[in-house]
Design an enzyme around this catalytic site. Structure first.
Site, PDB file in Angstrom:
ATOM      1  N   ASP A  16      96.551  19.792   2.517  1.00 32.63           N
ATOM      2  CA  ASP A  16      96.834  21.162   2.959  1.00 32.63           C
ATOM      3  C   ASP A  16      98.318  21.342   3.247  1.00 32.63           C
ATOM      4  O   ASP A  16      98.889  22.397   2.960  1.00 32.63           O
ATOM      5  CB  ASP A  16      96.010  21.489   4.216  1.00 32.63           C
ATOM      6  CG  ASP A  16      94.608  21.948   3.849  1.00 32.63           C
ATOM      7  OD1 ASP A  16      94.508  22.890   3.051  1.00 32.63           O
ATOM      8  OD2 ASP A  16      93.648  21.357   4.345  1.00 32.63           O
TER       9      ASP A  16
ATOM     10  N   SER B 122      92.355  21.913  -1.198  1.00 31.74           N
ATOM     11  CA  SER B 122      93.147  20.691  -0.969  1.00 31.74           C
ATOM     12  C   SER B 122      92.565  19.520  -1.775  1.00 31.74           C
ATOM     13  O   SER B 122      93.268  18.534  -2.011  1.00 31.74           O
ATOM     14  CB  SER B 122      93.195  20.341   0.519  1.00 31.74           C
ATOM     15  OG  SER B 122      91.912  19.999   1.005  1.00 31.74           O
ATOM     16  N   HIS B 123      91.294  19.601  -2.181  1.00 31.35           N
ATOM     17  CA  HIS B 123      90.690  18.535  -2.982  1.00 31.35           C
ATOM     18  C   HIS B 123      90.110  19.072  -4.291  1.00 31.35           C
ATOM     19  O   HIS B 123      89.145  18.539  -4.829  1.00 31.35           O
ATOM     20  CB  HIS B 123      89.644  17.772  -2.158  1.00 31.35           C
ATOM     21  CG  HIS B 123      90.310  16.947  -1.109  1.00 31.35           C
ATOM     22  ND1 HIS B 123      90.756  17.476   0.079  1.00 31.35           N
ATOM     23  CD2 HIS B 123      90.688  15.648  -1.090  1.00 31.35           C
ATOM     24  CE1 HIS B 123      91.349  16.539   0.783  1.00 31.35           C
ATOM     25  NE2 HIS B 123      91.322  15.423   0.111  1.00 31.35           N
TER      26      HIS B 123
HETATM   27  P1  NDP Z   1      88.386  21.349   7.907  1.00 30.19           P
HETATM   28  O1  NDP Z   1      89.033  21.220   9.234  1.00 30.19           O
HETATM   29  O2  NDP Z   1      88.734  22.521   7.059  1.00 30.19           O
HETATM   30  O3  NDP Z   1      86.801  21.359   8.092  1.00 30.19           O
HETATM   31  C1  NDP Z   1      86.122  20.280   8.686  1.00 30.19           C
HETATM   32  C2  NDP Z   1      84.635  20.553   8.737  1.00 30.19           C
HETATM   33  O4  NDP Z   1      84.388  21.557   9.720  1.00 30.19           O
HETATM   34  C3  NDP Z   1      84.058  21.094   7.434  1.00 30.19           C
HETATM   35  O5  NDP Z   1      82.798  20.537   7.233  1.00 30.19           O
HETATM   36  C4  NDP Z   1      84.024  22.598   7.668  1.00 30.19           C
HETATM   37  O6  NDP Z   1      83.042  23.277   6.901  1.00 30.19           O
HETATM   38  C5  NDP Z   1      83.681  22.642   9.141  1.00 30.19           C
HETATM   39  N1  NDP Z   1      84.113  23.866   9.789  1.00 30.19           N
HETATM   40  C6  NDP Z   1      85.311  24.500   9.669  1.00 30.19           C
HETATM   41  N2  NDP Z   1      85.329  25.602  10.435  1.00 30.19           N
HETATM   42  C7  NDP Z   1      84.123  25.684  11.045  1.00 30.19           C
HETATM   43  C8  NDP Z   1      83.539  26.604  11.959  1.00 30.19           C
HETATM   44  N3  NDP Z   1      84.196  27.673  12.373  1.00 30.19           N
HETATM   45  N4  NDP Z   1      82.275  26.374  12.358  1.00 30.19           N
HETATM   46  C9  NDP Z   1      81.582  25.291  11.942  1.00 30.19           C
HETATM   47  N5  NDP Z   1      82.093  24.384  11.071  1.00 30.19           N
HETATM   48  C10 NDP Z   1      83.343  24.590  10.637  1.00 30.19           C
HETATM   49  O7  NDP Z   1      88.588  20.010   7.014  1.00 30.19           O
HETATM   50  P2  NDP Z   1      89.752  18.905   7.084  1.00 30.19           P
HETATM   51  O8  NDP Z   1      91.060  19.561   6.846  1.00 30.19           O
HETATM   52  O9  NDP Z   1      89.611  18.081   8.302  1.00 30.19           O
HETATM   53  O10 NDP Z   1      89.363  17.981   5.817  1.00 30.19           O
HETATM   54  C11 NDP Z   1      89.353  18.569   4.531  1.00 30.19           C
HETATM   55  C12 NDP Z   1      88.884  17.592   3.481  1.00 30.19           C
HETATM   56  O11 NDP Z   1      89.844  16.589   3.264  1.00 30.19           O
HETATM   57  C13 NDP Z   1      87.576  16.827   3.749  1.00 30.19           C
HETATM   58  O12 NDP Z   1      86.716  17.128   2.665  1.00 30.19           O
HETATM   59  C14 NDP Z   1      87.958  15.368   3.723  1.00 30.19           C
HETATM   60  O13 NDP Z   1      87.012  14.479   3.132  1.00 30.19           O
HETATM   61  C15 NDP Z   1      89.190  15.409   2.872  1.00 30.19           C
HETATM   62  N6  NDP Z   1      90.052  14.245   3.102  1.00 30.19           N
HETATM   63  C16 NDP Z   1      90.009  13.206   2.208  1.00 30.19           C
HETATM   64  C17 NDP Z   1      90.807  12.100   2.385  1.00 30.19           C
HETATM   65  C18 NDP Z   1      90.752  10.928   1.454  1.00 30.19           C
HETATM   66  O14 NDP Z   1      91.648  10.117   1.462  1.00 30.19           O
HETATM   67  N7  NDP Z   1      89.754  10.724   0.676  1.00 30.19           N
HETATM   68  C19 NDP Z   1      91.745  12.013   3.513  1.00 30.19           C
HETATM   69  C20 NDP Z   1      91.644  13.131   4.422  1.00 30.19           C
HETATM   70  C21 NDP Z   1      90.849  14.217   4.193  1.00 30.19           C
HETATM   71  P3  NDP Z   1      83.523  24.321   5.725  1.00 30.19           P
HETATM   72  O15 NDP Z   1      84.034  23.470   4.610  1.00 30.19           O
HETATM   73  O16 NDP Z   1      82.283  25.083   5.369  1.00 30.19           O
HETATM   74  O17 NDP Z   1      84.584  25.211   6.314  1.00 30.19           O
END
Ligand code: NDP
Length: 336
Positions: free
Chosen positions: A187, A46-47
């Site tokens: 996403d 997604s990024h």
């Molecule tokens: P996710 O819900 O995929 O993940 C959130 C965090 O939880 C991650 O650090 C992930 O690690 C961790 N995680 C996921 N599954 C598990 C698990 N089973 N056990 C432990 N940890 C877990 O991310 P989001 O969809 O909420 O966000 C995705 C990205 O979007 C982020 O990087 C965010 O900065 C970016 N974003 C940027 C914006 C902007 O305007 N700049 C706006 C909104 C979002 P892992 O990656 O290892 O799975």
């Protein structure tokens, strides 16, 4: 679907060429390309580099200052502000974070406020870069209004991510980076691109009804994670990375866009904490106590956040990254 495998250096060159050939300065193109390649490398699609399409759209819309050189304002021993001057955020972060880390190492705690930046990138590259200096970091940013507050049904908050990193001697840092919405908006856009449905608890349509249609979700409102708890955290992000630092809330950022569909323009706050200063005479003991917590997590079969990314990173460094031929061709066509 046919795949094309590229080394990280080749992918960086492709990203740089797309940006620079569409008018972004070399300094900004390099900083942005690093962040997008890191997303692709770590399987954060997604990024990742598909965002180049949005970057080029933003550049062509003429909203962004493509030659902007960020201006650093050393406000106090614990606060540095960087005016991105309406450029993309990565260069402003790159320059400001150096001053932030120096300040945290002197004062124990310091903040970096970035103003007037076009921001859409993941936050983990930023907090990880600070943790690499032995300093813990917390970062937040608003976006464009697209998330309803818990109990409401109209877009108000942005997807408002919060990221945190804790340095670990000899290991990858402990890092989480999450939108305060159920999922990042990118996403949902990727589901729309691929024609697939989304889980029906991610968003509501324009009539406030749950939907699994990505198009209706993008026109309606996304939902916060954890109901009212995510909603409160999202409001905190608006306040700390908006009014506190003299920048826009998500609704103001959306209004600033004037409906043209550029990347969101607003501020960001990053707070850094140096464990060595906080711990006084016992920094090693305290870092070891943190390790006990991490052992307690993985010891019961749970995984640390970001472990998936670190595994993906290792694979990408060894084997390169694969892009669908369709995306590779689309990006190549953007080089003018
Ligand atoms: P996710 O819900 O995929 O993940 C959130 C965090 O939880 C991650 O650090 C992930 O690690 C961790 N995680 C996921 N599954 C598990 C698990 N089973 N056990 C432990 N940890 C877990 O991310 P989001 O969809 O909420 O966000 C995705 C990205 O979007 C982020 O990087 C965010 O900065 C970016 N974003 C940027 C914006 C902007 O305007 N700049 C706006 C909104 C979002 P892992 O990656 O290892 O799975």
């Amino acid at each position: 679907m046919a795949e094309i495998v590229l080394s990280l250096d080749h992918l960086h060159k492709l990203a740089f060429d797309v940006l620079a050939s569409n008018g972004l300065s070399a300094h900004q193109s390099d900083a942005m390309a690093k962040v997008l390649v890191a997303g692709q490398r770590d399987d954060c699609h997604s990024h990742g580099v598909w965002r180049l399409i949005g970057c080029v759209k933003t550049l062509k819309l003429g909203k962004i200052n493509a030659d902007a050189e960020p201006q650093i304002n050393d406000v106090s021993p614990s606060l540095v502000k960087v005016d991105a001057r309406f450029g993309f955020s990565p260069l402003a972060f790159e320059l400001g974070s150096r001053v932030l880390v120096e300040k945290a190492k002197k004062s124990g705690i310091a903040a970096l406020a970035i103003n007037n930046c076009f921001h859409f990138s993941a936050l983990w590259p930023e907090v990880e870069a600070i943790a690499a200096e032995g300093v813990a970091a917390l970062a937040m940013t608003p976006t464009h209004s697209c998330v309803a507050p818990a109990g409401g049904n109209k877009p108000l908050f942005g997807t408002n991510p919060i990221a945190f990193a804790w340095p670990r001697p000899g290991a990858f840092p402990f890092v989480f980076d999450m939108a305060t919405s159920r999922i990042a908006r990118g996403d949902i856009e990727l589901h729309k691109r691929s024609g697939s449905r989304i889980p029906s608890d991610w968003a509501i349509d324009e009539n406030g009804q749950a939907t699994d249609d990505p198009d209706k979700a993008l026109k309606g409102a996304m939902l916060t994670f954890g109901g009212y708890k995510g909603s409160a955290l999202s409001a905190m992000v608006e306040l700390l990375a908006g009014p506190l630092i003299g920048d826009m809330l998500s609704p103001e950022s959306l209004a600033f866009d004037e409906g043209v569909g550029a990347a969101p323009c607003h501020g960001e706050i990053v707070i850094a904490f140096d464990p060595a200063v906080f711990a006084g005479a016992a920094p090693t003991d305290n870092l070891q106590r943190a390790e006990t917590l991490f052992e307690g997590i993985v010891g019961q079969g749970a995984r640390l956040p970001s472990q998936r990314r670190f595994d993906a990173r290792q694979r990408s460094i060894e084997h390169g990254v694969s892009l669908s031929k369709e995306l590779h061709d689309e990006l190549t066509r953007l080089i003018s």
